[in-house]
Design a protein around this motif. Structure first.
Motif, PDB file in Angstrom:
ATOM      1  N   GLY A 116       0.792  -1.227   0.000  1.00 47.84           N
ATOM      2  CA  GLY A 116       0.000   0.000   0.000  1.00 47.84           C
ATOM      3  C   GLY A 116       0.818   1.267   0.000  1.00 47.84           C
ATOM      4  N   LEU A 117       0.333   2.251  -0.753  1.00 48.89           N
ATOM      5  CA  LEU A 117       0.947   3.578  -0.794  1.00 48.89           C
ATOM      6  C   LEU A 117       0.118   4.600  -0.025  1.00 48.89           C
ATOM      7  N   GLY A 118      -1.150   4.281   0.195  1.00 49.99           N
ATOM      8  CA  GLY A 118      -2.040   5.206   0.878  1.00 49.99           C
ATOM      9  C   GLY A 118      -3.481   4.905   0.516  1.00 49.99           C
ATOM     10  N   ILE A 119      -4.368   5.778   0.963  1.00 49.52           N
ATOM     11  CA  ILE A 119      -5.800   5.633   0.703  1.00 49.52           C
ATOM     12  C   ILE A 119      -6.245   6.786  -0.180  1.00 49.52           C
ATOM     13  N   VAL A 120      -7.000   6.470  -1.233  1.00 50.43           N
ATOM     14  CA  VAL A 120      -7.597   7.504  -2.075  1.00 50.43           C
ATOM     15  C   VAL A 120      -9.110   7.345  -2.002  1.00 50.43           C
ATOM     16  N   GLU A 121      -9.823   8.433  -2.205  1.00 46.88           N
ATOM     17  CA  GLU A 121     -11.278   8.388  -2.153  1.00 46.88           C
ATOM     18  C   GLU A 121     -11.849   8.577  -3.555  1.00 46.88           C
ATOM     19  N   HIS A 122     -12.862   7.768  -3.845  1.00 45.84           N
ATOM     20  CA  HIS A 122     -13.558   7.857  -5.133  1.00 45.84           C
ATOM     21  C   HIS A 122     -15.024   7.527  -4.892  1.00 45.84           C
ATOM     22  N   GLN A 123     -15.890   8.433  -5.278  1.00 44.23           N
ATOM     23  CA  GLN A 123     -17.340   8.260  -5.117  1.00 44.23           C
ATOM     24  C   GLN A 123     -17.689   7.811  -3.693  1.00 44.23           C
ATOM     25  N   GLU A 124     -17.118   8.519  -2.726  1.00 47.26           N
ATOM     26  CA  GLU A 124     -17.370   8.289  -1.307  1.00 47.26           C
ATOM     27  C   GLU A 124     -16.945   6.901  -0.822  1.00 47.26           C
ATOM     28  N   ARG A 125     -16.005   6.287  -1.556  1.00 44.88           N
ATOM     29  CA  ARG A 125     -15.440   5.005  -1.141  1.00 44.88           C
ATOM     30  C   ARG A 125     -13.937   5.180  -0.952  1.00 44.88           C
ATOM     31  N   ALA A 126     -13.405   4.532   0.066  1.00 48.95           N
ATOM     32  CA  ALA A 126     -11.960   4.542   0.300  1.00 48.95           C
ATOM     33  C   ALA A 126     -11.342   3.375  -0.458  1.00 48.95           C
ATOM     34  N   LEU A 127     -10.327   3.667  -1.266  1.00 53.40           N
ATOM     35  CA  LEU A 127      -9.630   2.652  -2.044  1.00 53.40           C
ATOM     36  C   LEU A 127      -8.176   2.605  -1.608  1.00 53.40           C
ATOM     37  N   LEU A 128      -7.648   1.426  -1.465  1.00 58.23           N
ATOM     38  CA  LEU A 128      -6.244   1.261  -1.132  1.00 58.23           C
ATOM     39  C   LEU A 128      -5.438   1.429  -2.415  1.00 58.23           C
ATOM     40  N   LEU A 129      -4.546   2.409  -2.432  1.00 58.89           N
ATOM     41  CA  LEU A 129      -3.662   2.641  -3.575  1.00 58.89           C
ATOM     42  C   LEU A 129      -2.461   1.720  -3.430  1.00 58.89           C
ATOM     43  N   LEU A 130      -2.281   0.824  -4.399  1.00 58.52           N
ATOM     44  CA  LEU A 130      -1.204  -0.167  -4.329  1.00 58.52           C
ATOM     45  C   LEU A 130      -0.066   0.187  -5.273  1.00 58.52           C
ATOM     46  N   ASP A 131       1.129  -0.216  -4.897  1.00 58.99           N
ATOM     47  CA  ASP A 131       2.328  -0.030  -5.704  1.00 58.99           C
ATOM     48  C   ASP A 131       2.589  -1.331  -6.472  1.00 58.99           C
ATOM     49  N   PRO A 132       2.472  -1.316  -7.810  1.00 55.67           N
ATOM     50  CA  PRO A 132       2.689  -2.549  -8.585  1.00 55.67           C
ATOM     51  C   PRO A 132       4.071  -3.168  -8.356  1.00 55.67           C
ATOM     52  N   ALA A 133       5.096  -2.355  -8.174  1.00 55.55           N
ATOM     53  CA  ALA A 133       6.446  -2.900  -7.963  1.00 55.55           C
ATOM     54  C   ALA A 133       6.524  -3.689  -6.660  1.00 55.55           C
ATOM     55  N   ARG A 134       5.817  -3.254  -5.647  1.00 52.72           N
ATOM     56  CA  ARG A 134       5.821  -3.980  -4.373  1.00 52.72           C
ATOM     57  C   ARG A 134       5.054  -5.294  -4.495  1.00 52.72           C
ATOM     58  N   ILE A 135       4.018  -5.309  -5.318  1.00 49.22           N
ATOM     59  CA  ILE A 135       3.278  -6.557  -5.549  1.00 49.22           C
ATOM     60  C   ILE A 135       4.168  -7.544  -6.291  1.00 49.22           C
ATOM     61  N   VAL A 136       4.868  -7.059  -7.318  1.00 46.43           N
ATOM     62  CA  VAL A 136       5.765  -7.911  -8.100  1.00 46.43           C
ATOM     63  C   VAL A 136       6.885  -8.462  -7.217  1.00 46.43           C
ATOM     64  N   ALA A 137       7.358  -7.671  -6.268  1.00 46.76           N
ATOM     65  CA  ALA A 137       8.437  -8.130  -5.376  1.00 46.76           C
ATOM     66  C   ALA A 137       7.974  -9.267  -4.467  1.00 46.76           C
ATOM     67  N   GLY A 138       6.666  -9.336  -4.218  1.00 42.79           N
ATOM     68  CA  GLY A 138       6.133 -10.426  -3.421  1.00 42.79           C
ATOM     69  C   GLY A 138       6.078 -10.109  -1.951  1.00 42.79           C
ATOM     70  N   PRO A 139       5.676 -11.112  -1.172  1.00 39.80           N
ATOM     71  CA  PRO A 139       5.518 -10.892   0.264  1.00 39.80           C
ATOM     72  C   PRO A 139       6.845 -10.553   0.920  1.00 39.80           C
ATOM     73  N   PRO A 140       6.780  -9.729   1.965  1.00 34.75           N
ATOM     74  CA  PRO A 140       8.018  -9.404   2.682  1.00 34.75           C
ATOM     75  C   PRO A 140       8.610 -10.658   3.316  1.00 34.75           C
ATOM     76  N   VAL A 141       9.903 -10.737   3.323  1.00 31.04           N
ATOM     77  CA  VAL A 141      10.598 -11.881   3.916  1.00 31.04           C
ATOM     78  C   VAL A 141      10.626 -11.681   5.423  1.00 31.04           C
ATOM     79  N   ALA A 142      10.262 -12.717   6.143  1.00 34.59           N
ATOM     80  CA  ALA A 142      10.273 -12.647   7.603  1.00 34.59           C
ATOM     81  C   ALA A 142      11.712 -12.504   8.090  1.00 34.59           C
ATOM     82  N   ALA A 143      11.889 -11.694   9.095  1.00 31.23           N
ATOM     83  CA  ALA A 143      13.233 -11.478   9.663  1.00 31.23           C
ATOM     84  C   ALA A 143      13.750 -12.775  10.279  1.00 31.23           C
ATOM     85  N   ALA A 144      15.025 -13.002  10.109  1.00 33.65           N
ATOM     86  CA  ALA A 144      15.642 -14.205  10.688  1.00 33.65           C
ATOM     87  C   ALA A 144      15.647 -14.092  12.208  1.00 33.65           C
TER      88      ALA A 144
END
Length: 145
Positions: A116-144
């Motif tokens: 997520g990059l933040g929340i944007v509003e459209h037609q009185e709805r809150a939408l999660l703004l996503l970063d495509p590069a972060r989706i492509v990178a995949g889930p965060p790796v758990a710390a050792a």
């Protein structure tokens, strides 16, 4: 500020992606699995004589596995000169959205918060703004430990 956003649905959640990051929206009929690929890599598909890496957004967001019965929709993005198809449940709209994104609040799961990059509003709805590069990178790796 007014920017075009592509609005899509992933796991029942309406999300937004900056339209300038989107190459196209396509329907994918066949995905070829890639052995030993990350859990969020669904496989490869052909797109106009080019290879498209298909990203399972559910797995990238750590919410399960995307449903893939038959033809699926993908939002095509280019990251570092490579084409990726982000699986979505449905593309809803393209809309001009005014204003800067609002900060993310606590309460999002780790996967959603990571992309997520933040929340944007459209037609009185809150939408999660996503970063495509972060989706492509995949889930965060758990710390050792």
């Amino acid at each position: 500020m007014e920017d075009l956003k592509l609005i899509a649905r992933i796991a029942g959640q309406e999300i937004a992606l900056a339209a300038d990051a989107v190459e196209s929206v396509v329907e994918i009929e066949a995905i070829t699995p890639v052995p030993l690929a990350g859990v969020h890599i669904a496989g490869l598909a052909a797109l106009r004589s080019r290879v498209l890496t298909i990203i399972d957004t559910y797995a990238a967001l750590e919410i399960g596995v995307s449903p893939r019965d038959g033809i699926v929709q993908a939002v095509v993005v280019t990251i570092d000169h490579h084409l990726y198809g982000l699986l979505v449940d449905e593309v809803v709209d393209v809309a001009a959205i005014t204003g800067d994104p609002l900060p993310l609040h606590a309460g999002l799961s780790r996967g959603w918060a990571n992309a997520g990059l933040g929340i944007v509003e459209h037609q009185e709805r809150a939408l999660l703004l996503l970063d495509p590069a972060r989706i492509v990178a995949g889930p965060p790796v758990a710390a050792a430990a």
